[in-house]
Design a protein around this motif. Structure first.
Motif, PDB file in Angstrom:
ATOM      1  N   PRO A 157      58.532  80.508  51.028  1.00 52.15           N
ATOM      2  CA  PRO A 157      59.720  79.713  50.672  1.00 52.15           C
ATOM      3  C   PRO A 157      61.027  80.257  51.243  1.00 52.15           C
ATOM      4  CG  PRO A 157      58.300  80.004  48.759  1.00 52.15           C
ATOM      5  CD  PRO A 157      57.740  80.883  49.834  1.00 52.15           C
ATOM      6  N   LEU A 158      61.098  81.565  51.523  1.00 52.28           N
ATOM      7  CA  LEU A 158      62.311  82.118  52.130  1.00 52.28           C
ATOM      8  C   LEU A 158      62.288  82.021  53.649  1.00 52.28           C
ATOM      9  CD1 LEU A 158      63.400  85.362  50.240  1.00 52.28           C
ATOM     10  CD2 LEU A 158      64.429  83.108  50.215  1.00 52.28           C
ATOM     11  N   ILE A 159      61.091  82.069  54.233  1.00 55.17           N
ATOM     12  CA  ILE A 159      60.969  82.060  55.695  1.00 55.17           C
ATOM     13  C   ILE A 159      61.151  80.662  56.264  1.00 55.17           C
ATOM     14  CG2 ILE A 159      59.395  82.514  57.617  1.00 55.17           C
ATOM     15  CD1 ILE A 159      58.101  84.677  55.934  1.00 55.17           C
ATOM     16  N   VAL A 160      60.513  79.698  55.623  1.00 54.42           N
ATOM     17  CA  VAL A 160      60.411  78.344  56.167  1.00 54.42           C
ATOM     18  C   VAL A 160      61.760  77.705  56.518  1.00 54.42           C
ATOM     19  CG1 VAL A 160      59.826  75.983  55.487  1.00 54.42           C
ATOM     20  CG2 VAL A 160      58.122  77.797  55.273  1.00 54.42           C
ATOM     21  N   PRO A 161      62.805  77.810  55.688  1.00 51.81           N
ATOM     22  CA  PRO A 161      64.067  77.137  56.041  1.00 51.81           C
ATOM     23  C   PRO A 161      64.731  77.658  57.311  1.00 51.81           C
ATOM     24  CG  PRO A 161      64.014  77.700  53.705  1.00 51.81           C
ATOM     25  CD  PRO A 161      62.868  78.408  54.345  1.00 51.81           C
ATOM     26  N   ASP A 162      64.362  78.854  57.776  1.00 53.77           N
ATOM     27  CA  ASP A 162      65.056  79.471  58.915  1.00 53.77           C
ATOM     28  C   ASP A 162      64.253  79.466  60.211  1.00 53.77           C
ATOM     29  OD1 ASP A 162      67.360  80.140  57.440  1.00 53.77           O
ATOM     30  OD2 ASP A 162      66.364  81.908  56.617  1.00 53.77           O
ATOM     31  N   ILE A 163      63.141  78.773  60.247  1.00 58.12           N
ATOM     32  CA  ILE A 163      62.335  78.749  61.465  1.00 58.12           C
ATOM     33  C   ILE A 163      62.079  77.309  61.882  1.00 58.12           C
ATOM     34  CG2 ILE A 163      61.206  80.965  60.974  1.00 58.12           C
ATOM     35  CD1 ILE A 163      58.776  79.404  60.020  1.00 58.12           C
ATOM     36  N   PRO A 164      61.871  77.063  63.176  1.00 60.50           N
ATOM     37  CA  PRO A 164      61.704  75.680  63.648  1.00 60.50           C
ATOM     38  C   PRO A 164      60.422  75.019  63.168  1.00 60.50           C
ATOM     39  CG  PRO A 164      61.384  77.270  65.438  1.00 60.50           C
ATOM     40  CD  PRO A 164      61.947  78.033  64.287  1.00 60.50           C
ATOM     41  N   GLU A 165      59.391  75.796  62.835  1.00 60.11           N
ATOM     42  CA  GLU A 165      58.112  75.204  62.400  1.00 60.11           C
ATOM     43  C   GLU A 165      58.212  74.563  61.031  1.00 60.11           C
ATOM     44  OE1 GLU A 165      57.299  77.981  65.607  1.00 60.11           O
ATOM     45  OE2 GLU A 165      58.411  78.170  63.728  1.00 60.11           O
ATOM     46  N   GLY A 166      59.172  75.009  60.209  1.00 60.11           N
ATOM     47  CA  GLY A 166      59.317  74.450  58.866  1.00 60.11           C
ATOM     48  C   GLY A 166      58.050  74.639  58.046  1.00 60.11           C
ATOM     49  N   TRP A 167      57.742  73.604  57.257  1.00 58.77           N
ATOM     50  CA  TRP A 167      56.562  73.694  56.372  1.00 58.77           C
ATOM     51  C   TRP A 167      55.246  73.449  57.094  1.00 58.77           C
ATOM     52  CZ3 TRP A 167      56.072  76.175  52.086  1.00 58.77           C
ATOM     53  CH2 TRP A 167      57.186  76.383  51.268  1.00 58.77           C
ATOM     54  N   TYR A 168      55.293  73.330  58.431  1.00 58.26           N
ATOM     55  CA  TYR A 168      54.051  73.365  59.195  1.00 58.26           C
ATOM     56  C   TYR A 168      53.532  74.792  59.345  1.00 58.26           C
ATOM     57  CZ  TYR A 168      54.512  68.465  60.525  1.00 58.26           C
ATOM     58  OH  TYR A 168      54.597  67.086  60.495  1.00 58.26           O
ATOM     59  N   LEU A 169      54.376  75.771  59.021  1.00 54.83           N
ATOM     60  CA  LEU A 169      53.973  77.175  59.170  1.00 54.83           C
ATOM     61  C   LEU A 169      52.705  77.516  58.394  1.00 54.83           C
ATOM     62  CD1 LEU A 169      54.535  79.997  60.302  1.00 54.83           C
ATOM     63  CD2 LEU A 169      56.006  80.429  58.322  1.00 54.83           C
ATOM     64  N   PRO A 170      52.526  77.067  57.123  1.00 55.39           N
ATOM     65  CA  PRO A 170      51.266  77.382  56.438  1.00 55.39           C
ATOM     66  C   PRO A 170      50.026  76.919  57.202  1.00 55.39           C
ATOM     67  CG  PRO A 170      52.868  76.572  54.862  1.00 55.39           C
ATOM     68  CD  PRO A 170      53.472  76.392  56.231  1.00 55.39           C
ATOM     69  N   SER A 171      50.124  75.770  57.861  1.00 51.73           N
ATOM     70  CA  SER A 171      48.989  75.290  58.659  1.00 51.73           C
ATOM     71  C   SER A 171      48.724  76.222  59.833  1.00 51.73           C
ATOM     72  CB  SER A 171      49.268  73.876  59.176  1.00 51.73           C
ATOM     73  OG  SER A 171      49.473  72.984  58.115  1.00 51.73           O
ATOM     74  N   TYR A 172      49.809  76.678  60.483  1.00 53.61           N
ATOM     75  CA  TYR A 172      49.644  77.618  61.588  1.00 53.61           C
ATOM     76  C   TYR A 172      49.056  78.935  61.098  1.00 53.61           C
ATOM     77  CZ  TYR A 172      52.704  74.452  64.208  1.00 53.61           C
ATOM     78  OH  TYR A 172      53.254  73.349  64.827  1.00 53.61           O
ATOM     79  N   LEU A 173      49.489  79.382  59.909  1.00 55.56           N
ATOM     80  CA  LEU A 173      48.950  80.631  59.359  1.00 55.56           C
ATOM     81  C   LEU A 173      47.454  80.514  59.114  1.00 55.56           C
ATOM     82  CD1 LEU A 173      51.635  81.829  56.765  1.00 55.56           C
ATOM     83  CD2 LEU A 173      51.240  82.648  59.083  1.00 55.56           C
ATOM     84  N   THR A 174      47.027  79.372  58.618  1.00 51.55           N
ATOM     85  CA  THR A 174      45.599  79.163  58.365  1.00 51.55           C
ATOM     86  C   THR A 174      44.798  79.305  59.653  1.00 51.55           C
ATOM     87  OG1 THR A 174      46.133  77.657  56.547  1.00 51.55           O
ATOM     88  CG2 THR A 174      43.897  77.565  57.424  1.00 51.55           C
ATOM     89  N   VAL A 175      45.295  78.692  60.733  1.00 55.24           N
ATOM     90  CA  VAL A 175      44.602  78.776  62.019  1.00 55.24           C
ATOM     91  C   VAL A 175      44.601  80.215  62.546  1.00 55.24           C
ATOM     92  CG1 VAL A 175      44.624  78.008  64.418  1.00 55.24           C
ATOM     93  CG2 VAL A 175      45.126  76.385  62.581  1.00 55.24           C
ATOM     94  N   LEU A 176      45.732  80.898  62.438  1.00 54.24           N
ATOM     95  CA  LEU A 176      45.829  82.277  62.924  1.00 54.24           C
ATOM     96  C   LEU A 176      44.866  83.199  62.181  1.00 54.24           C
ATOM     97  CD1 LEU A 176      49.697  82.665  63.338  1.00 54.24           C
ATOM     98  CD2 LEU A 176      47.995  82.588  65.170  1.00 54.24           C
ATOM     99  N   ILE A 177      44.765  83.025  60.861  1.00 56.13           N
ATOM    100  CA  ILE A 177      43.865  83.870  60.072  1.00 56.13           C
ATOM    101  C   ILE A 177      42.420  83.659  60.497  1.00 56.13           C
ATOM    102  CG2 ILE A 177      42.978  84.272  57.742  1.00 56.13           C
ATOM    103  CD1 ILE A 177      45.798  83.665  56.696  1.00 56.13           C
ATOM    104  N   GLN A 178      42.053  82.415  60.798  1.00 58.90           N
ATOM    105  CA  GLN A 178      40.675  82.167  61.239  1.00 58.90           C
ATOM    106  C   GLN A 178      40.432  82.725  62.650  1.00 58.90           C
ATOM    107  OE1 GLN A 178      39.028  81.445  58.695  1.00 58.90           O
ATOM    108  NE2 GLN A 178      40.999  81.065  57.704  1.00 58.90           N
TER     109      GLN A 178
END
Length: 452
Positions: free
Chosen positions: A28-49
């Protein structure tokens, strides 16, 4: 000395998943300051796999070239990478680069991939390392692994991540003839954090340093070494004092292998891990339950936690997340003092945990208008469901780990591999449902527009 060893085992376990768990609670603190926004959790899921390449490499090396890979060296490497990556995140998480015409948080994504590799690989290295110590310290390690989610969660709670206050906001509605009307509506307002994301990433780096210190003391502290089963440790061969393989004994098979090359060449083998205690159907049961429990607790249900809780209000969401994180180490404490290896009990608890998970999934599917949304009973039930879900399946995971620990080093390597496989399959199942097809709808923690 037993207390010291228990403490070090717990701190060592905390370092296993603290980095990625910290990333999730800080979103919640990171998302407002990056261009990916709330798509970041989806990217994190892919990166973890994608990071499962680490445990896959270790498992294949262990299977086809036993003794060639120094387990101690791998642990030193991944902890070192975790320290450096979390430290660099504090400085570069906001930095962006233009990729294919769009601004991207390249540094954040790359460093998160390294942290994911560290945590995923810990599943197939930290657990087998605990074979050095006496059996009672395995449960303490699992307590630490549970705390790896609770500790950053509590720090984020103090930080004030995601704390929402509902305030009245005037809404102006323009009419068709130029006239306008004003109405009051509650809107969510995120309160400022007590300290920045940079400080939080420094905290994660310090936690990895603590993990490294615990690992060093578990290896070299003279009093702790008395708690080792033996000064010579078997891992595909005989190790010397520093965990290195003796060259002349490099080709010996490991002690009590679950799947050994020598056994695979014999037509009639014992249907067991090697100790003759469990049949292959029982072994299959253990691994299926382990994979299923980790798929639910590590991927499937966390992916829909906000959908299942936020319709009942922000307090319900925070209580379910906090108490759920507490339930994990509590389950480990219960397993320490009330261990039960009954396959029947493990099966019943797995069914119970699956039942609680089904209730959570149902509320997520019905979001933003789940059961009892206008009643405090609804919020209480969803919090209880999360606590009981985590409590039951965490106990199952710990007891299976204890059972496999008694079956030898190789069994724990495969235990870690199954943990990662279950988590990966769960994540790959939920990613398209949540992020591609959008089957779940978010609830508003301040405004509920559902029929009574």
């Amino acid at each position: 000395m037993a207390l010291l060893t228990h403490t070090l085992s717990c701190l060592f376990g905390i370092g296993s998943w603290v980095a990625i768990n910290g990333m999730w609670v800080e979103l919640p603190l990171i998302v407002p300051d990056i261009p990916e926004g709330w798509y970041l959790p989806s990217y994190l899921t892919v990166l973890i796999q994608m990071a499962n390449i680490g445990p896959l490499f270790v498992t294949l090396m262990h299977r086809f070239h036993p003794g060639k890979l120094s387990e101690v060296a791998v642990i030193y490497t991944i902890i070192g990478v975790g320290i450096i990556a979390s430290f660099l995140l504090a400085f570069f998480w906001k930095e962006t680069l233009v990729v294919a015409g769009s601004s991207r948080s390249v540094a954040l994504l790359v460093l998160t991939f390294f942290l994911s590799t560290v945590d995923c690989t810990s599943s197939v290295t930290f657990l087998p390392f605990m074979m050095r110590l006496k059996p009672q310290y395995m449960t303490t390690y699992f307590i630490g692994e549970g705390l790896s989610g609770l500790v950053p969660g509590l720090v984020a709670l103090v930080q004030g991540v995601g704390m929402v206050k509902c305030i009245n906001q005037t809404q102006t509605i323009n009419g068709s003839f130029g006239n306008s009307t004003a109405s009051l509506e509650l809107q969510a307002w995120y309160q400022p954090a007590m300290f920045s994301a940079q400080v939080f990433f420094f905290f994660l780096s310090v936690m990895m340093v603590v993990c490294l210190g615990a690992f060093l003391l578990l290896n070299y502290h003279p009093n702790v070494r008395r708690e080792h089963k033996s000064s010579r440790y078997l891992e595909g061969g005989i190790h010397g004092e520093n965990g290195e393989l003796s060259p002349r004994e490099n080709s010996q098979p490991e002690q009590k292998p679950m799947i050994s090359p020598l056994e695979s060449q014999q037509p009639a083998v014992q249907s067991s891990f090697g100790s003759g205690k469990y049949s292959w159907p029982e072994c299959l049961f253990l691994f299926v339950v382990l994979g299923w429990a980790n798929a639910l607790t590590n991927a499937v249900l966390p992916a829909v936690q906000s959908y299942s809780c936020l319709p009942y209000g922000n307090n319900a969401y925070h209580m379910s997340a906090t108490f759920g994180a507490v339930a994990n180490p509590v389950a480990c404490f219960i397993a320490m003092f009330l261990p039960n290896r009954s396959f029947l009990l493990l099966g019943v608890l797995t069914l119970a945990g699956t039942g609680f998970g089904s209730y959570i999934m149902t509320t997520a599917v019905l979001s933003p208008c789940p059961f009892l949304i206008h009643y405090s009973t609804g919020a209480m039930l969803i919090v209880m469901a999360w606590v009981l879900f985590v409590l039951s399946l965490s106990y199952v995971k710990v007891m299976i780990g204890v059972i496999l620990r008694d079956e030898g080093h190789s069994a724990l390597v495969w235990c870690g591999a199954v943990v990662q496989l279950g988590s990966m399959l769960g994540a790959l199942t939920m990613f398209p449902l949540v992020s591609v097809f959008g089957l779940f709808k978010s609830g508003d923690s301040c405004n509920t527009k559902c029929p009574i």
